[in-house]
Design a protein around this motif. Structure first.
Motif, PDB file in Angstrom:
ATOM      1  N   ALA A 201       0.820  -1.213   0.000  1.00 53.45           N
ATOM      2  CA  ALA A 201       0.000   0.000   0.000  1.00 53.45           C
ATOM      3  C   ALA A 201       0.855   1.264   0.000  1.00 53.45           C
ATOM      4  O   ALA A 201       0.416   2.317  -0.475  1.00 53.45           O
ATOM      5  N   ASP A 202       2.074   1.179   0.535  1.00 57.61           N
ATOM      6  CA  ASP A 202       2.969   2.340   0.573  1.00 57.61           C
ATOM      7  C   ASP A 202       3.935   2.370  -0.611  1.00 57.61           C
ATOM      8  O   ASP A 202       4.813   3.238  -0.665  1.00 57.61           O
ATOM      9  N   SER A 203       3.778   1.445  -1.550  1.00 61.18           N
ATOM     10  CA  SER A 203       4.699   1.365  -2.679  1.00 61.18           C
ATOM     11  C   SER A 203       4.496   2.548  -3.636  1.00 61.18           C
ATOM     12  O   SER A 203       3.404   3.128  -3.732  1.00 61.18           O
ATOM     13  N   SER A 204       5.566   2.884  -4.337  1.00 61.83           N
ATOM     14  CA  SER A 204       5.481   3.957  -5.337  1.00 61.83           C
ATOM     15  C   SER A 204       4.843   3.474  -6.635  1.00 61.83           C
ATOM     16  O   SER A 204       4.425   4.284  -7.467  1.00 61.83           O
ATOM     17  N   ASN A 205       4.767   2.155  -6.817  1.00 63.62           N
ATOM     18  CA  ASN A 205       4.142   1.580  -8.001  1.00 63.62           C
ATOM     19  C   ASN A 205       2.625   1.613  -7.842  1.00 63.62           C
ATOM     20  O   ASN A 205       2.080   1.138  -6.841  1.00 63.62           O
ATOM     21  N   ASN A 206       1.939   2.188  -8.826  1.00 62.13           N
ATOM     22  CA  ASN A 206       0.487   2.352  -8.726  1.00 62.13           C
ATOM     23  C   ASN A 206      -0.240   1.027  -8.616  1.00 62.13           C
ATOM     24  O   ASN A 206      -1.201   0.888  -7.844  1.00 62.13           O
ATOM     25  N   GLU A 207       0.208   0.028  -9.400  1.00 58.46           N
ATOM     26  CA  GLU A 207      -0.455  -1.270  -9.380  1.00 58.46           C
ATOM     27  C   GLU A 207      -0.298  -1.948  -8.022  1.00 58.46           C
ATOM     28  O   GLU A 207      -1.271  -2.465  -7.455  1.00 58.46           O
ATOM     29  N   LYS A 208       0.924  -1.958  -7.494  1.00 57.71           N
ATOM     30  CA  LYS A 208       1.147  -2.568  -6.177  1.00 57.71           C
ATOM     31  C   LYS A 208       0.406  -1.809  -5.087  1.00 57.71           C
ATOM     32  O   LYS A 208      -0.151  -2.421  -4.170  1.00 57.71           O
ATOM     33  N   ARG A 209       0.399  -0.471  -5.180  1.00 54.63           N
ATOM     34  CA  ARG A 209      -0.300   0.315  -4.174  1.00 54.63           C
ATOM     35  C   ARG A 209      -1.792   0.009  -4.171  1.00 54.63           C
ATOM     36  O   ARG A 209      -2.422  -0.105  -3.111  1.00 54.63           O
ATOM     37  N   GLY A 210      -2.359  -0.171  -5.345  1.00 62.17           N
ATOM     38  CA  GLY A 210      -3.777  -0.511  -5.435  1.00 62.17           C
ATOM     39  C   GLY A 210      -4.077  -1.868  -4.837  1.00 62.17           C
ATOM     40  O   GLY A 210      -5.088  -2.044  -4.137  1.00 62.17           O
ATOM     41  N   LYS A 211      -3.217  -2.855  -5.088  1.00 63.76           N
ATOM     42  CA  LYS A 211      -3.418  -4.190  -4.519  1.00 63.76           C
ATOM     43  C   LYS A 211      -3.338  -4.161  -2.996  1.00 63.76           C
ATOM     44  O   LYS A 211      -4.155  -4.779  -2.305  1.00 63.76           O
ATOM     45  N   GLY A 212      -2.340  -3.451  -2.462  1.00 61.36           N
ATOM     46  CA  GLY A 212      -2.186  -3.393  -1.018  1.00 61.36           C
ATOM     47  C   GLY A 212      -3.364  -2.723  -0.341  1.00 61.36           C
ATOM     48  O   GLY A 212      -3.874  -3.211   0.673  1.00 61.36           O
ATOM     49  N   ARG A 213      -3.816  -1.600  -0.892  1.00 62.10           N
ATOM     50  CA  ARG A 213      -4.964  -0.909  -0.295  1.00 62.10           C
ATOM     51  C   ARG A 213      -6.232  -1.730  -0.407  1.00 62.10           C
ATOM     52  O   ARG A 213      -7.056  -1.759   0.529  1.00 62.10           O
ATOM     53  N   ARG A 214      -6.401  -2.421  -1.537  1.00 60.85           N
ATOM     54  CA  ARG A 214      -7.584  -3.266  -1.702  1.00 60.85           C
ATOM     55  C   ARG A 214      -7.595  -4.395  -0.673  1.00 60.85           C
ATOM     56  O   ARG A 214      -8.640  -4.732  -0.109  1.00 60.85           O
ATOM     57  N   GLY A 215      -6.420  -4.985  -0.408  1.00 61.60           N
ATOM     58  CA  GLY A 215      -6.344  -6.047   0.580  1.00 61.60           C
ATOM     59  C   GLY A 215      -6.629  -5.557   1.984  1.00 61.60           C
ATOM     60  O   GLY A 215      -7.341  -6.222   2.757  1.00 61.60           O
ATOM     61  N   LEU A 216      -6.094  -4.393   2.365  1.00 62.92           N
ATOM     62  CA  LEU A 216      -6.339  -3.857   3.699  1.00 62.92           C
ATOM     63  C   LEU A 216      -7.808  -3.477   3.892  1.00 62.92           C
ATOM     64  O   LEU A 216      -8.385  -3.689   4.969  1.00 62.92           O
ATOM     65  N   ILE A 217      -8.423  -2.917   2.854  1.00 58.48           N
ATOM     66  CA  ILE A 217      -9.852  -2.579   2.937  1.00 58.48           C
ATOM     67  C   ILE A 217     -10.696  -3.839   3.108  1.00 58.48           C
ATOM     68  O   ILE A 217     -11.643  -3.875   3.907  1.00 58.48           O
ATOM     69  N   LEU A 218     -10.338  -4.913   2.373  1.00 58.15           N
ATOM     70  CA  LEU A 218     -11.071  -6.162   2.485  1.00 58.15           C
ATOM     71  C   LEU A 218     -10.954  -6.735   3.894  1.00 58.15           C
ATOM     72  O   LEU A 218     -11.950  -7.210   4.465  1.00 58.15           O
ATOM     73  N   LEU A 219      -9.758  -6.689   4.485  1.00 54.95           N
ATOM     74  CA  LEU A 219      -9.581  -7.198   5.849  1.00 54.95           C
ATOM     75  C   LEU A 219     -10.422  -6.401   6.848  1.00 54.95           C
ATOM     76  O   LEU A 219     -11.016  -6.973   7.770  1.00 54.95           O
ATOM     77  N   ALA A 220     -10.450  -5.081   6.675  1.00 54.21           N
ATOM     78  CA  ALA A 220     -11.256  -4.246   7.566  1.00 54.21           C
ATOM     79  C   ALA A 220     -12.739  -4.592   7.451  1.00 54.21           C
ATOM     80  O   ALA A 220     -13.462  -4.667   8.464  1.00 54.21           O
ATOM     81  N   GLU A 221     -13.205  -4.848   6.230  1.00 51.52           N
ATOM     82  CA  GLU A 221     -14.613  -5.221   6.043  1.00 51.52           C
ATOM     83  C   GLU A 221     -14.909  -6.591   6.631  1.00 51.52           C
ATOM     84  O   GLU A 221     -15.966  -6.796   7.259  1.00 51.52           O
ATOM     85  N   LEU A 222     -14.005  -7.542   6.447  1.00 54.76           N
ATOM     86  CA  LEU A 222     -14.215  -8.880   7.006  1.00 54.76           C
ATOM     87  C   LEU A 222     -14.211  -8.845   8.534  1.00 54.76           C
ATOM     88  O   LEU A 222     -14.980  -9.557   9.176  1.00 54.76           O
ATOM     89  N   ARG A 223     -13.345  -8.015   9.108  1.00 48.64           N
ATOM     90  CA  ARG A 223     -13.312  -7.892  10.565  1.00 48.64           C
ATOM     91  C   ARG A 223     -14.619  -7.327  11.091  1.00 48.64           C
ATOM     92  O   ARG A 223     -15.122  -7.738  12.134  1.00 48.64           O
ATOM     93  N   LYS A 224     -15.185  -6.383  10.342  1.00 47.22           N
ATOM     94  CA  LYS A 224     -16.452  -5.794  10.755  1.00 47.22           C
ATOM     95  C   LYS A 224     -17.601  -6.808  10.620  1.00 47.22           C
ATOM     96  O   LYS A 224     -18.503  -6.848  11.450  1.00 47.22           O
TER      97      LYS A 224
END
Length: 360
Positions: A201-224
């Motif tokens: 999520a902190d990567s300078s690469n747009n594709e990697k940054r999108g994957k990381g943020r998508r994964g963290l958002i999914l974990l937050a939703e699953l936790r909820k």
């Protein structure tokens, strides 16, 4: 911090035991010692060394125990704790007459030795009995529960914890598996996986940054959505890369590793760990297509070989159709001639029926 405190306490205890243990030595032996202070320092140093080894062993034992406790079903954890307490209670009841016996000074060491041996023996015995038969207590607290009865009788096996790999979280299909009820038991997310997602999520690469943020958002939703069913294992294992740490976590907890990584799947199988590959699961759930089956298939693009066209089934399986290169965009009647299974998926071969065939 806790590990450091434990090690310091062990070192202090070992040094104090060696220093004060000189006073417990027989008098005839102390008479032969010319330098009593030197003997105290030597015993204190030896006690510190032994305590260092014991402290390091206790640290490893504590880490393994905490990893198991985090992923252990609540009913099994309670039954083991009750079994351990009952075992220690029985040990001390049987030990009481021995401690009250007047013994000569020469054999007084029998009392602490008997206390240690009896507590260890009956504690381990109660723990093991509770692990095997402790779930029968479920019938006492909830006798009408069919699931409790089946688990207690050994007919129904308790669900193992599912340990998520980074690839499964980024893929996003884990949400559908949980919603469909195909996955049972607790869902464990390792700290190494969260660190990897944060790095992406902190990567300078747009594709990697999108994957990381998508994964963290999914974990937050699953936790909820699932609350305590989703457990974050904060144990920081030693190792190179998240894959090695995930394998250690899987081995410690006895859970099932859920991944979409073909290489990680094979490594886990070599180490005889429980593993479920999401891609293999998807392939296994696809409907079977056999030679001779008639299909109505839309040709969407050209194939690699001459005169080949390519279409797709509803589940995404690629179908290569002979003599259909010039029919792109049309829905044709085709007959399946064969199929090829590969590690990445399945490929179906078919021929175009010049005469219309009945739809499948």
């Amino acid at each position: 911090m806790v590990d450091t405190l434990i090690l310091v306490l062990f070192l202090i205890s070992g040094a104090a035991t060696g220093w004060l243990g000189v006073d417990l030595l027989p008098e005839d032996l102390l008479i032969k010692v010319s330098d009593l202070a030197k003997l105290r320092w030597e015993l204190a140093g030896f006690g510190t060394f032994v305590a260092l080894l014991a402290g390091l062993f206790f640290q490893q034992l504590r880490r393994r125990l905490m990893a198991q406790v985090r992923s252990m079903p609540t009913d099994l954890l309670v039954s083991r704790a009750v079994g351990l307490i009952l075992g220690l209670l029985v040990a001390n009841l049987l030990l009481a007459p021995i401690l009250l016996l007047p013994l000569p000074w020469e054999v007084v060491f029998v009392k602490p030795l008997a206390a240690v041996l009896s507590n260890v023996f009956f504690g381990v015995l109660g723990y093991n009995l509770a692990e095997v038969h402790g779930r029968t207590l479920l019938r006492l607290f909830n006798p009408s529960s069919t699931e409790a009865l089946l688990v207690a009788e050994g007919v129904l096996q308790p669900a193992s914890a599912k340990i998520l790999d980074t690839s499964v979280i980024i893929d996003g299909r884990i949400r559908g598996l949980l919603e469909s009820g195909l996955l049972e038991g607790q869902v464990i997310v390792a700290q190494a996986v969260i660190d990897e997602l944060q790095a992406l999520a902190d990567s300078s690469n747009n594709e990697k940054r999108g994957k990381g943020r998508r994964g963290l958002i999914l974990l937050a939703e699953l936790r909820k959505l699932y609350g305590r069913r989703l457990v974050v294992n904060t144990t920081r294992y030693e190792g190179i890369g998240a894959d090695e740490k995930l394998l250690k976590l899987t081995a410690d907890t006895g859970g099932t590793l859920l991944t979409a990584d073909y290489g990680l799947t094979k490594v886990a199988q070599v180490q005889e760990l429980k593993v479920m590959n999401l891609s293999e699961l998807v392939i296994a759930l696809r409907p079977e297509v056999r030679p001779g089956d008639a299909l109505q298939l839309k040709i969407v693009r050209e194939g690699k070989e001459a005169e080949q066209g390519v279409g797709y089934l509803d589940d995404g399986t690629m179908v290569v159709v002979e003599a259909a290169r010039g029919r792109i965009g049309e829905r044709l009647p085709v007959t399946v001639t064969g199929a090829l299974q590969t590690p990445s998926g399945r490929m179906v071969f078919a021929r175009w029926d010049q005469e219309p065939a009945p739809p499948r």
